[in-house]
Design a protein around this motif. Structure first.
Motif, PDB file in Angstrom:
ATOM      1  N   GLY A 206       0.794  -1.224   0.000  1.00  0.00           N
ATOM      2  CA  GLY A 206       0.000   0.000   0.000  1.00  0.00           C
ATOM      3  C   GLY A 206       0.822   1.267   0.000  1.00  0.00           C
ATOM      4  N   ARG A 207       2.142   1.121  -0.036  1.00  0.00           N
ATOM      5  CA  ARG A 207       3.015   2.301  -0.084  1.00  0.00           C
ATOM      6  C   ARG A 207       2.725   3.087  -1.362  1.00  0.00           C
ATOM      7  NH1 ARG A 207       9.401   2.229  -1.389  1.00  0.00           N
ATOM      8  NH2 ARG A 207       8.590   0.686  -2.876  1.00  0.00           N
ATOM      9  N   ARG A 208       2.571   4.401  -1.218  1.00  0.00           N
ATOM     10  CA  ARG A 208       2.359   5.281  -2.351  1.00  0.00           C
ATOM     11  C   ARG A 208       3.394   6.396  -2.325  1.00  0.00           C
ATOM     12  NH1 ARG A 208      -2.702   3.680  -0.705  1.00  0.00           N
ATOM     13  NH2 ARG A 208      -4.280   3.270  -2.310  1.00  0.00           N
ATOM     14  N   MET A 209       3.836   6.788  -3.506  1.00  0.00           N
ATOM     15  CA  MET A 209       4.727   7.936  -3.613  1.00  0.00           C
ATOM     16  C   MET A 209       4.334   8.723  -4.849  1.00  0.00           C
ATOM     17  SD  MET A 209       8.516   6.522  -2.646  1.00  0.00           S
ATOM     18  CE  MET A 209       9.211   8.156  -2.836  1.00  0.00           C
ATOM     19  N   TYR A 210       4.538  10.041  -4.782  1.00  0.00           N
ATOM     20  CA  TYR A 210       4.176  10.921  -5.890  1.00  0.00           C
ATOM     21  C   TYR A 210       5.318  11.873  -6.193  1.00  0.00           C
ATOM     22  CZ  TYR A 210      -0.632   9.458  -4.887  1.00  0.00           C
ATOM     23  OH  TYR A 210      -1.777   8.721  -4.687  1.00  0.00           O
ATOM     24  N   ALA A 211       5.426  12.249  -7.435  1.00  0.00           N
ATOM     25  CA  ALA A 211       6.330  13.329  -7.794  1.00  0.00           C
ATOM     26  C   ALA A 211       5.767  14.625  -7.229  1.00  0.00           C
ATOM     27  CB  ALA A 211       6.444  13.430  -9.318  1.00  0.00           C
ATOM     28  N   ASP A 212       6.657  15.535  -6.860  1.00  0.00           N
ATOM     29  CA  ASP A 212       6.203  16.808  -6.286  1.00  0.00           C
ATOM     30  C   ASP A 212       5.273  17.556  -7.225  1.00  0.00           C
ATOM     31  OD1 ASP A 212       9.367  17.581  -4.623  1.00  0.00           O
ATOM     32  OD2 ASP A 212       7.653  16.367  -3.995  1.00  0.00           O
ATOM     33  N   SER A 213       5.510  17.415  -8.522  1.00  0.00           N
ATOM     34  CA  SER A 213       4.744  18.173  -9.510  1.00  0.00           C
ATOM     35  C   SER A 213       3.285  17.729  -9.615  1.00  0.00           C
ATOM     36  CB  SER A 213       5.407  18.049 -10.888  1.00  0.00           C
ATOM     37  OG  SER A 213       5.478  16.689 -11.273  1.00  0.00           O
ATOM     38  N   VAL A 214       2.966  16.551  -9.050  1.00  0.00           N
ATOM     39  CA  VAL A 214       1.587  16.054  -9.175  1.00  0.00           C
ATOM     40  C   VAL A 214       0.911  15.834  -7.827  1.00  0.00           C
ATOM     41  CG1 VAL A 214       2.208  14.913 -11.335  1.00  0.00           C
ATOM     42  CG2 VAL A 214       2.147  13.575  -9.212  1.00  0.00           C
ATOM     43  N   LYS A 215       1.643  16.047  -6.750  1.00  0.00           N
ATOM     44  CA  LYS A 215       1.036  15.883  -5.420  1.00  0.00           C
ATOM     45  C   LYS A 215      -0.190  16.771  -5.296  1.00  0.00           C
ATOM     46  CE  LYS A 215       5.010  14.483  -2.664  1.00  0.00           C
ATOM     47  NZ  LYS A 215       6.051  14.907  -1.699  1.00  0.00           N
ATOM     48  N   ASP A 216      -1.206  16.253  -4.664  1.00  0.00           N
ATOM     49  CA  ASP A 216      -2.479  16.954  -4.429  1.00  0.00           C
ATOM     50  C   ASP A 216      -3.325  17.077  -5.690  1.00  0.00           C
ATOM     51  OD1 ASP A 216      -0.672  19.216  -2.297  1.00  0.00           O
ATOM     52  OD2 ASP A 216      -1.733  17.379  -1.747  1.00  0.00           O
ATOM     53  N   ARG A 217      -2.816  16.602  -6.837  1.00  0.00           N
ATOM     54  CA  ARG A 217      -3.615  16.604  -8.060  1.00  0.00           C
ATOM     55  C   ARG A 217      -3.883  15.200  -8.574  1.00  0.00           C
ATOM     56  NH1 ARG A 217      -1.787  18.736 -12.685  1.00  0.00           N
ATOM     57  NH2 ARG A 217       0.428  18.364 -12.211  1.00  0.00           N
ATOM     58  N   PHE A 218      -2.921  14.279  -8.380  1.00  0.00           N
ATOM     59  CA  PHE A 218      -3.040  12.922  -8.893  1.00  0.00           C
ATOM     60  C   PHE A 218      -3.194  11.955  -7.724  1.00  0.00           C
ATOM     61  CE2 PHE A 218      -0.444  13.432 -13.106  1.00  0.00           C
ATOM     62  CZ  PHE A 218      -1.215  14.532 -13.428  1.00  0.00           C
ATOM     63  N   THR A 219      -3.932  10.874  -7.964  1.00  0.00           N
ATOM     64  CA  THR A 219      -4.107   9.827  -6.967  1.00  0.00           C
ATOM     65  C   THR A 219      -3.924   8.470  -7.632  1.00  0.00           C
ATOM     66  OG1 THR A 219      -5.689  11.172  -5.724  1.00  0.00           O
ATOM     67  CG2 THR A 219      -5.653   8.800  -5.264  1.00  0.00           C
ATOM     68  N   ILE A 220      -3.085   7.626  -7.036  1.00  0.00           N
ATOM     69  CA  ILE A 220      -2.882   6.277  -7.548  1.00  0.00           C
ATOM     70  C   ILE A 220      -3.586   5.290  -6.636  1.00  0.00           C
ATOM     71  CG2 ILE A 220      -0.693   5.905  -6.326  1.00  0.00           C
ATOM     72  CD1 ILE A 220       0.279   4.437  -8.896  1.00  0.00           C
ATOM     73  N   SER A 221      -4.182   4.270  -7.240  1.00  0.00           N
ATOM     74  CA  SER A 221      -4.872   3.240  -6.454  1.00  0.00           C
ATOM     75  C   SER A 221      -4.779   1.925  -7.212  1.00  0.00           C
ATOM     76  CB  SER A 221      -6.332   3.632  -6.211  1.00  0.00           C
ATOM     77  OG  SER A 221      -7.010   3.822  -7.443  1.00  0.00           O
ATOM     78  N   GLN A 222      -5.084   0.831  -6.506  1.00  0.00           N
ATOM     79  CA  GLN A 222      -5.037  -0.484  -7.142  1.00  0.00           C
ATOM     80  C   GLN A 222      -6.169  -1.343  -6.633  1.00  0.00           C
ATOM     81  OE1 GLN A 222      -1.542  -2.371  -4.223  1.00  0.00           O
ATOM     82  NE2 GLN A 222      -1.297  -2.373  -6.410  1.00  0.00           N
ATOM     83  N   ASP A 223      -6.494  -2.397  -7.374  1.00  0.00           N
ATOM     84  CA  ASP A 223      -7.557  -3.302  -6.949  1.00  0.00           C
ATOM     85  C   ASP A 223      -7.003  -4.305  -5.955  1.00  0.00           C
ATOM     86  OD1 ASP A 223      -7.672  -5.832  -9.573  1.00  0.00           O
ATOM     87  OD2 ASP A 223      -5.972  -4.840  -8.620  1.00  0.00           O
ATOM     88  N   ASN A 224      -7.880  -5.084  -5.329  1.00  0.00           N
ATOM     89  CA  ASN A 224      -7.458  -6.023  -4.287  1.00  0.00           C
ATOM     90  C   ASN A 224      -6.533  -7.111  -4.821  1.00  0.00           C
ATOM     91  OD1 ASN A 224      -8.886  -4.704  -2.295  1.00  0.00           O
ATOM     92  ND2 ASN A 224     -10.721  -5.949  -2.556  1.00  0.00           N
ATOM     93  N   ALA A 225      -6.717  -7.486  -6.061  1.00  0.00           N
ATOM     94  CA  ALA A 225      -5.841  -8.491  -6.661  1.00  0.00           C
ATOM     95  C   ALA A 225      -4.516  -7.889  -7.076  1.00  0.00           C
ATOM     96  CB  ALA A 225      -6.527  -9.136  -7.867  1.00  0.00           C
ATOM     97  N   GLU A 226      -4.429  -6.562  -6.996  1.00  0.00           N
ATOM     98  CA  GLU A 226      -3.191  -5.833  -7.293  1.00  0.00           C
ATOM     99  C   GLU A 226      -2.737  -6.014  -8.736  1.00  0.00           C
ATOM    100  OE1 GLU A 226      -0.541  -7.231  -4.309  1.00  0.00           O
ATOM    101  OE2 GLU A 226      -1.837  -6.593  -2.689  1.00  0.00           O
ATOM    102  N   THR A 227      -3.691  -6.309  -9.609  1.00  0.00           N
ATOM    103  CA  THR A 227      -3.319  -6.452 -11.007  1.00  0.00           C
ATOM    104  C   THR A 227      -3.712  -5.256 -11.842  1.00  0.00           C
ATOM    105  OG1 THR A 227      -5.415  -7.570 -11.477  1.00  0.00           O
ATOM    106  CG2 THR A 227      -3.527  -8.956 -10.883  1.00  0.00           C
ATOM    107  N   THR A 228      -4.513  -4.355 -11.283  1.00  0.00           N
ATOM    108  CA  THR A 228      -4.938  -3.162 -11.991  1.00  0.00           C
ATOM    109  C   THR A 228      -4.624  -1.935 -11.150  1.00  0.00           C
ATOM    110  OG1 THR A 228      -6.726  -4.351 -13.102  1.00  0.00           O
ATOM    111  CG2 THR A 228      -6.880  -1.950 -13.051  1.00  0.00           C
ATOM    112  N   VAL A 229      -4.055  -0.947 -11.792  1.00  0.00           N
ATOM    113  CA  VAL A 229      -3.708   0.303 -11.123  1.00  0.00           C
ATOM    114  C   VAL A 229      -4.349   1.455 -11.890  1.00  0.00           C
ATOM    115  CG1 VAL A 229      -1.830   1.874 -10.551  1.00  0.00           C
ATOM    116  CG2 VAL A 229      -1.545  -0.569 -10.179  1.00  0.00           C
ATOM    117  N   TRP A 230      -4.942   2.367 -11.140  1.00  0.00           N
ATOM    118  CA  TRP A 230      -5.552   3.550 -11.732  1.00  0.00           C
ATOM    119  C   TRP A 230      -4.743   4.791 -11.351  1.00  0.00           C
ATOM    120  CZ3 TRP A 230      -8.299  -0.315  -9.317  1.00  0.00           C
ATOM    121  CH2 TRP A 230      -9.260  -0.979 -10.098  1.00  0.00           C
TER     122      TRP A 230
END
Length: 124
Positions: A55-79
């Motif tokens: 569940g670790r997430r990291m963002y580039a400074d240029s997109v923080k607070d604008r972009f959100t990354i997430s994944q499904d429970n099977a961890e095979t799809t990322v949005w």
């Protein structure tokens, strides 16, 4: 055989939102790291956002607070939900997959597999 496939690229206006989807197969995902990268013409591929099996997430400074990354429970799809898009977000976006824990997760050299890339264009 590992496959990584991206979808969702489009041409949008400044301030619009867009969601990119990455689907992977052929690997054990609980130990993997998946990330979104982008590359503009004449520039290096840069990390945008990553997520791993813990569940670790990291963002580039240029997109923080604008972009959100997430994944499904099977961890095979990322949005990658992209909001308040700017012209400087214009680039080819790539989904990368690292077999294991990525020590420098926003570095493209940490990733073993890549999708074909999709274009995101933001007009002013």
């Amino acid at each position: 055989r590992v496959e990584v496939v991206e979808s969702g690229g489009d041409s949008v206006q400044t301030g619009d939102s867009l969601t990119l989807v990455c689907t992977a197969s052929g690997l054990r995902f609980d130990a993997a790291t998946m990330g979104w990268f982008r590359q503009a013409p004449g520039k290096k591929r840069e990390g945008v956002a990553i997520i791993d099996g813990s569940g670790r997430r990291m963002y580039a400074d240029s997109v923080k607070d604008r972009f959100t990354i997430s994944q499904d429970n099977a961890e095979t799809t990322v949005w990658l939900q992209m909001g308040t898009l700017k012209p400087e977000d214009t680039a080819m976006y790539y989904c990368g997959l690292s077999r294991g824990y990525a020590r420098r997760p926003l570095s493209a050299t940490e990733y073993d597999y890549w999708g074909q890339g999709i274009q995101v264009t933001v007009s002013s």
